[in-house]
Design an enzyme around this catalytic site. Sequence first.
Site, mmCIF file in Angstrom:
data_model
loop_
_atom_site.group_PDB
_atom_site.id
_atom_site.type_symbol
_atom_site.label_atom_id
_atom_site.label_comp_id
_atom_site.label_asym_id
_atom_site.label_seq_id
_atom_site.Cartn_x
_atom_site.Cartn_y
_atom_site.Cartn_z
ATOM 1 N N CYS A 2 -5.806 0.277 8.765
ATOM 2 C CA CYS A 2 -5.742 -0.666 10.227
ATOM 3 C C CYS A 2 -5.754 -2.072 9.378
ATOM 4 C CB CYS A 2 -6.806 -0.456 11.250
ATOM 5 S SG CYS A 2 -6.895 1.185 11.790
ATOM 6 N N ARG A 27 -1.215 -1.456 6.159
ATOM 7 C CA ARG A 27 -2.397 -0.726 6.291
ATOM 8 C C ARG A 27 -2.238 0.358 7.278
ATOM 9 N NH1 ARG A 27 -6.334 -3.546 3.810
ATOM 10 N NH2 ARG A 27 -7.980 -2.510 5.124
ATOM 11 N N TRP A 76 -3.940 2.488 11.986
ATOM 12 C CA TRP A 76 -3.706 3.843 11.136
ATOM 13 C C TRP A 76 -4.658 4.810 11.788
ATOM 14 C CZ3 TRP A 76 -6.374 7.419 7.924
ATOM 15 C CH2 TRP A 76 -5.830 8.318 7.557
ATOM 16 N N ASN A 102 -11.519 -1.690 12.319
ATOM 17 C CA ASN A 102 -10.784 -1.006 11.146
ATOM 18 C C ASN A 102 -12.010 -0.067 10.730
ATOM 19 O OD1 ASN A 102 -9.666 -0.052 8.787
ATOM 20 N ND2 ASN A 102 -10.116 -1.900 7.706
ATOM 21 N N GLY A 103 -11.923 1.219 10.642
ATOM 22 C CA GLY A 103 -12.896 2.080 10.260
ATOM 23 C C GLY A 103 -13.351 3.206 11.240
ATOM 24 N N GLU A 484 2.250 12.393 -11.490
ATOM 25 C CA GLU A 484 2.454 11.202 -10.688
ATOM 26 C C GLU A 484 4.035 11.241 -10.173
ATOM 27 O OE1 GLU A 484 0.878 9.101 -9.543
ATOM 28 O OE2 GLU A 484 2.235 7.274 -9.147
ATOM 29 N N LYS A 488 4.911 10.802 -6.317
ATOM 30 C CA LYS A 488 6.015 9.992 -5.932
ATOM 31 C C LYS A 488 7.238 10.490 -5.021
ATOM 32 C CE LYS A 488 4.543 6.628 -6.223
ATOM 33 N NZ LYS A 488 2.887 6.723 -6.675
ATOM 34 N N GLU A 491 5.764 11.914 -1.548
ATOM 35 C CA GLU A 491 5.081 10.975 -0.632
ATOM 36 C C GLU A 491 6.195 10.138 0.131
ATOM 37 O OE1 GLU A 491 2.453 7.905 -2.045
ATOM 38 O OE2 GLU A 491 3.320 7.848 -3.593
ATOM 39 N N HIS A 507 1.748 32.027 -14.555
ATOM 40 C CA HIS A 507 0.587 32.523 -14.240
ATOM 41 C C HIS A 507 0.685 32.445 -12.455
ATOM 42 C CE1 HIS A 507 -1.393 32.808 -17.900
ATOM 43 N NE2 HIS A 507 -0.980 31.612 -18.310
ATOM 44 N N LYS A 606 -1.685 2.177 3.160
ATOM 45 C CA LYS A 606 -2.009 1.638 1.479
ATOM 46 C C LYS A 606 -3.283 1.662 1.180
ATOM 47 C CE LYS A 606 -0.517 -0.632 -2.119
ATOM 48 N NZ LYS A 606 0.432 0.360 -3.166
#
Length: 611
Positions: A2, A27, A76, A102-103, A484, A488, A491, A507, A606
Amino acid sequence: MCGILGYTGDRQASDILLSGLAKLEYRGYDSAGIAVMNEGKIKIEKNKGRLKALEEKIKSSGEGIKGTCGIGHTRWATHGEPSDVNAHPLWSDDMSVVAVHNGIVENYREIKNMLANHGYEFYSQTDTEAAVKLIDFYYRQEKTPLRAITQAIKKIEGSYCFVLLFRDYPNEVWGVRKDNPLIAGQGKGESFLASDVSAILQDTRQVYYLDNMDIVQLKKGVVRFFDTEGYAKHKELSEVTWDAQAAEKGGFEHFMMKEIHEQARAVKDTFRSVFHNNRIDLYEHGLNDEAIKNLSQIYIVACGSAYHVGAAAQYVIEDLAKIPVRIEMASEFRYRRMPLDKNSLAIIISQSGETADTLAAMRLAKENGIKTLAIVNVVGSTIAREADSIFYTMAGPEIAVATTKAYSAQLIACYVLAIQFAKVRGTIDETYYEYLIGEIQKLPEKIDEILDEKERIREVAERFVNSRNAFYLGRNIDYAVAMEGSLKMKEISYLHSEACAAGEMKHGPISLIEKGMLVAGVMTQKNLYQKIASNMLEAKSRGGFLLVVASRGCESLKDDADFVFHIPETDEHLSASLSVIPLQLLGYYVAVARKLDVDKPRNLAKSVTVE
Ligand code: F6R
């Protein structure tokens, strides 16, 4: 997550809030809203969805929102689905108190029950509403914002940052933070609160960084601080040196592509920050030779891409400095009860410096008497302020949700540590030390060389527009890069992708290979070329499309791969800095070909300030 803002001054608050929120939208973008105070009344506009929808709503209402004091929010969602009603700001029943948050208020149910016994009713599913009404409850008894806030935060459990308007206090904005970021900006005749600096940079460079549990009061051009008992508190003003331009797109279609192109600069600046008189100098980072010699263990703790940096660093540090390294996911580490070695160093990696799990893991390490060194990008962030010592990456503000340039800068910080540890502990000689430093200095040019060939990646990416699954394979450092690359891809393009240590394929995961499926292999470690080549061929014989990112000179799959991208040669310990670039581009171009919102992928934010 947020993004939150507050403003008071002489200008129209809605303009300032809307343009500031645009900088904070990374955010979270489940909903947006503002509240503006004018002639003793607070007017609120908010809605589900992007900020653009809010701007259009306000514009189409004709009269706009008048007033020079207000607060704003971009959400968010944590508690309560994204909806108009759950959008912030939220208010107390008679609009005495209006707040953005925010939280997470962890004990919101308990607070709601207590307030319900006093006749309060609730209109949203948010935890925030419970907190706003709790502040209102104390405001009615205590009569001042400061006393109401100090009482309320004694009851509220969890992490939070609130920015508030009190209807009876015109031209004032109040704020308080715990474990979520908040900065205050000081302008001429105006003042600001924001989740981060980028939101107010066009208006002021003079900022205060709030510490945990600081309470702040804004009046026009005046910023005052209080502690949890309500006593006034002095704080130092800092000057922000970031360039406001750096936070804009600079001609690229997306922030992500701009940031991919900024990697050479980020690498160069990060290295230069610790390179003085032809030597690596970590003195300012609290690492003297004696401390380095005494290390018997390193823990690297991080989340997501920062964890992938740690995974590469593990190989580099162990091989160069011969110190055992454990790489730990912060969300797991914080709840483990493992015996921790007191002579160890915990390296905490975080772009935002606010990731809740990483912060908690760092605090756990400190509680256990372990020295912490944080590799962080955002100056003044919570992790940066709480770590025993700090290594700032010089990536500059990163706006795209998917990290690229911060990842690259973090890798450099890790190489620097590995090389210096090795030199001090005598596991590499002067010649190799100088050679490695020379190779780091050549990386920026090599990164740009790869970017010059990005068109080839764009062309091959188009093949995968309709793909559903992909595999990324590697061994050793190349496995860290495969993780990574795979992240990328998934996401931002929503193409399901898995990274696999190449030797593990047989396996189990190999059963997933289907005709035409992307199987990307990373090959930069000479002693492992043949090993990975064999694993890739096993995938090919089951129909996989082999895409190989290999160091120049690696010919192992030259006749069998469907697509080969050669990267310039470097010392093998540093190869992740180059091999990751084509994979960042691959994810980007698949997302663009799928016409997705590259900079703001769905469900992500983010800065992940919740568990
Ligand atoms: C992926 C990405 C995330 C972050 C992770 C940690 O592109 O950006 O996986 O790496 O959320 O964030 P920080 O580094 O801010 O702690």
